[in-house]
Scaffold this active site. Structure first.
Site, short mmCIF file in Angstrom:
data_model
loop_
_atom_site.label_atom_id
_atom_site.label_comp_id
_atom_site.label_asym_id
_atom_site.label_seq_id
_atom_site.Cartn_x
_atom_site.Cartn_y
_atom_site.Cartn_z
N SER A 186 -35.70 -4.86 55.72
CA SER A 186 -36.15 -4.63 54.34
C SER A 186 -36.59 -5.96 53.73
CB SER A 186 -34.99 -4.07 53.51
OG SER A 186 -35.33 -4.02 52.14
N TYR A 242 -26.09 -4.82 50.04
CA TYR A 242 -27.22 -4.21 50.75
C TYR A 242 -28.14 -5.30 51.31
CZ TYR A 242 -31.47 -1.64 51.81
OH TYR A 242 -32.57 -1.13 52.47
P1 NDP Z 1 -33.60 8.06 53.43
O1 NDP Z 1 -32.39 8.16 52.60
O2 NDP Z 1 -34.71 9.00 53.16
O3 NDP Z 1 -33.22 8.15 54.97
C1 NDP Z 1 -32.08 7.50 55.48
C2 NDP Z 1 -31.72 8.12 56.82
O4 NDP Z 1 -30.55 7.44 57.32
C3 NDP Z 1 -31.38 9.59 56.71
O5 NDP Z 1 -32.01 10.28 57.76
C4 NDP Z 1 -29.88 9.64 56.89
O6 NDP Z 1 -29.52 10.84 57.57
C5 NDP Z 1 -29.64 8.43 57.79
N1 NDP Z 1 -28.28 7.95 57.74
C6 NDP Z 1 -27.60 7.44 56.69
N2 NDP Z 1 -26.33 7.15 57.05
C7 NDP Z 1 -26.21 7.49 58.36
C8 NDP Z 1 -25.16 7.44 59.30
N3 NDP Z 1 -23.94 6.98 58.96
N4 NDP Z 1 -25.39 7.85 60.55
C9 NDP Z 1 -26.60 8.33 60.91
N5 NDP Z 1 -27.64 8.41 60.07
C10 NDP Z 1 -27.44 7.99 58.80
O7 NDP Z 1 -34.12 6.55 53.25
P2 NDP Z 1 -35.29 5.74 53.99
O8 NDP Z 1 -36.06 6.58 54.91
O9 NDP Z 1 -36.00 5.02 52.93
O10 NDP Z 1 -34.42 4.68 54.79
C11 NDP Z 1 -34.57 4.42 56.18
C12 NDP Z 1 -34.26 2.95 56.42
O11 NDP Z 1 -35.21 2.16 55.74
C13 NDP Z 1 -32.90 2.49 55.93
O12 NDP Z 1 -32.34 1.61 56.88
C14 NDP Z 1 -33.24 1.74 54.64
O13 NDP Z 1 -32.28 0.77 54.34
C15 NDP Z 1 -34.57 1.14 55.01
N6 NDP Z 1 -35.44 0.73 53.93
C16 NDP Z 1 -35.81 1.61 52.93
C17 NDP Z 1 -36.68 1.19 51.95
C18 NDP Z 1 -37.08 2.07 50.80
O14 NDP Z 1 -37.51 1.54 49.75
N7 NDP Z 1 -37.01 3.38 50.93
C19 NDP Z 1 -37.28 -0.14 51.96
C20 NDP Z 1 -36.81 -0.98 53.03
C21 NDP Z 1 -35.95 -0.54 53.98
P3 NDP Z 1 -28.22 11.72 57.29
O15 NDP Z 1 -27.87 11.58 55.85
O16 NDP Z 1 -28.64 13.09 57.68
O17 NDP Z 1 -27.20 11.14 58.20
C1 8X3 Z 2 -35.06 -1.01 50.11
C2 8X3 Z 2 -35.99 -1.75 49.21
O1 8X3 Z 2 -36.05 -3.46 47.35
O2 8X3 Z 2 -34.90 -1.37 46.93
O3 8X3 Z 2 -34.67 -1.80 51.19
O4 8X3 Z 2 -33.92 -3.01 48.35
S1 8X3 Z 2 -35.15 -2.42 47.89
#
Ligand code: NDP
Ligand code: 8X3
Length: 252
Positions: free
Chosen positions: A140, A153
């Protein structure tokens, strides 16, 4: 011969979008997350596109379950596992460091960092046996720059950023490539999870600007996986055009 990609956190957001692009690239899919109903629906959607879709409930925080689930995959699938996308992750809460919930800290550290290690340790022997493989870690912008009340985070994502570099060094002798993608603000379920289901708080995050969407990140994965074997993409930072840093936005 079908090549397989294992995606963690495939039930939503980036993970589901990455599954879709890798299906179109002809990969067999191994889709994991905690929510089975979501995985079942995704399997239904992608089954006509991907040559094989395997789903499984896997909480990345549970080391024995991770090892057991990966171990029980069919031998042919394990032999042809080519890509691991370490995507599962979350932010839980947003609070000054002295006011954070310890359970939130633990959930973020256990999922974003320790869980990624568990899954990687279970998959790397399969890649080593083939002397090839590609690991893509979803980090991220928060791992490059801390921001107020993002403390733990940001720390987990900074740790994965460093871990990506270390993995790349340790896996160099085995022909295993390691990439990371560091997105800025993307509208997925991320903020809904962070704010524990509060839709108003979650949608306020994306007010006044056009955020990234999951497809933007999936297309970056597509770019990485379609490079020829002599090319390794180390790190991609992908931001909305109106986001210049973790905290600086040009909003309407
Ligand atoms: P979502 O919440 O849409 O997706 C997150 C996914 O992670 C879900 O499929 C969830 O599935 C899974 N997850 C969470 N906890 C667990 C666990 N303990 N075991 C297995 N699976 C898990 O968010 P994003 O798609 O945005 O996030 C995906 C990644 O991208 C994350 O690592 C996030 O930190 C990162 N990210 C997101 C950004 C944003 O602005 N959206 C920016 C930068 C990075 P379930 O709940 O079914 O287990
Ligand atoms: C998710 C993006 O900027 O909200 O990693 O942390 S931010």
């Amino acid at each position: 011969m079908v090549k397989y990609a294992l995606i963690t956190g495939a039930s939503s957001g980036f993970g589901a979008a990455i599954a879709s692009v890798l299906a179109k690239e002809g990969y067999g899919l191994i889709l994991t997350a905690r929510r089975l109903d979501r995985l079942v629906a995704l399997k239904k959607t992608l089954s006509g596109i991907s040559p094989d879709v395997i789903i499984g409930v896997m909480d990345v925080r549970d080391r024995l379950a991770v090892n057991g689930w990966i171990d029980q995959l069919p031998v042919q699938v394990k032999k042809n596992l080519d890509i691991l996308v370490n995507n599962a992750g979350l932010a839980a809460g947003r609070a000054p460091i002295d006011q954070g919930e310890v359970s939130d800290w633990e959930q973020m550290i256990d999922t974003n960092l320790t869980g990624l290690l568990y899954v990687s340790q279970a998959v790397i022997p399969l890649f080593k046996a083939r002397t090839e493989g590609l690991i893509i870690n979803i980090t991220s912008i928060a791992g490059k720059e801390a921001y107020p009340q993002g403390n733990v985070y940001c720390a987990t994502k900074a740790a994965v950023d460093q871990l990506t570099k270390g993995m790349r060094m340790d896996l160099l002798p085995f022909g295993i490539r390691v990439s990371s993608i560091a997105p800025g603000a993307a509208e997925t379920e991320f903020s809904l999870v962070r704010f524990k289901g509060d839709e108003d708080q979650a949608s306020a995050v994306y007010q006044g600007f056009t955020p990234l969407d999951a497809k933007d990140i999936a297309e970056a994965v597509q770019f990485i996986v379609t490079r020829p074997p002599h090319v390794s993409i180390h790190d991609l930072v992908i931001m909305p055009s109106v986001q210049a840093s973790a905290t600086l936005f040009k909003k309407d």
